[in-house]
Design an enzyme around this catalytic site. Structure first.
Site, short mmCIF file in Angstrom:
data_model
loop_
_atom_site.label_atom_id
_atom_site.label_comp_id
_atom_site.label_asym_id
_atom_site.label_seq_id
_atom_site.Cartn_x
_atom_site.Cartn_y
_atom_site.Cartn_z
CG ASP A 8 -1.99 1.13 0.81
OD1 ASP A 8 -3.02 0.76 0.13
OD2 ASP A 8 -2.08 2.22 2.49
CB SER A 9 1.88 2.88 -1.72
OG SER A 9 1.06 2.79 -2.99
CE LYS B 149 6.93 5.43 -11.14
NZ LYS B 149 5.62 5.07 -10.67
#
Length: 206
Positions: free
Chosen positions: A69-70, A172
């Site tokens: 989860d971010s 990224k």
């Protein structure tokens, strides 16, 4: 040694990003391949709690699971949207979500923000491994770039003058919150599974 782990997510962008971080020894498969469309009640107060809720939801399958989860935390908004990052203005496109955030920051000089990610591995033996990754940065004054997903086009990581939406996956995959978290997690997984293989070898030799 090829290890298959099922990723608890319905986000195809996330699946591809995490797959790109895995080496040849790890095969990342979305849990939807087994159960179809997934629905998880992410009611945790932290990213870690939500990641744990995701693996707990599918623990009954008895297979190795990975979930994360971010979200984006903005200092001037007291950490908002935080754990509500994906559910903020739910059902609306991220272009509208980002426009709303920029409106809330109108005239604000403090643009400091960060992306955080909590990643969790669950093994049917009961072992749970958890890690976190963070990338510090700031909120741009406008939406810039069409690469990445989510809030990438308004987030400028420290040390750069372009947003993740402009920098793209190549950057990224090195510095993002998710990259940092999953590189740690995958390193732990290799150690975990190598220990299991060693134990099996010892037992078969007895």
């Amino acid at each position: 040694m090829n290890l298959k782990i099922h990723l608890v997510t319905g986000n195809n962008h996330k699946v591809e990003e995490i797959r790109s971080l895995a080496d040849n020894e790890l095969t990342v498969v979305p849990i939807s391949d087994l159960v179809g469309e997934i629905e998880v009640d992410e009611k945790g107060d932290t990213f870690l709690q939500n990641a744990l809720i995701k693996v707990e939801t599918f623990r009954h399958l008895g297979i190795p699971l990975v979930a994360d989860d971010s979200g984006l935390e903005i200092d001037a908004l007291n950490g908002f949207p935080g754990v509500q990052s994906s559910r903020f203005m739910e059902g609306r496109p991220y272009s509208e979500k980002m426009a709303e955030i920029l409106q809330r920051l109108d005239g604000e000089k403090n643009r400091k923000a960060r992306f955080k990610c909590a990643a969790v591995f669950y093994h049917p033996s009961g072992v749970v491994l958890a890690v976190e990754g963070t990338v510090e940065g700031s909120i741009a004054y406008e939406i810039r770039g069409e690469q990445g997903f989510g809030y990438d086009p308004i987030f400028v990581p420290d040390g750069y003058d372009r947003t993740f939406g402009e920098l793209g996956q190549e950057v990224k995959s090195i510095i993002s919150h998710r990259a940092r978290a999953f590189k740690k997690l995958f390193s732990l997984l290799r150690l975990f599974f190598s220990n299991i293989d060693t134990e099996k070898h010892h037992k078969s030799s007895e």
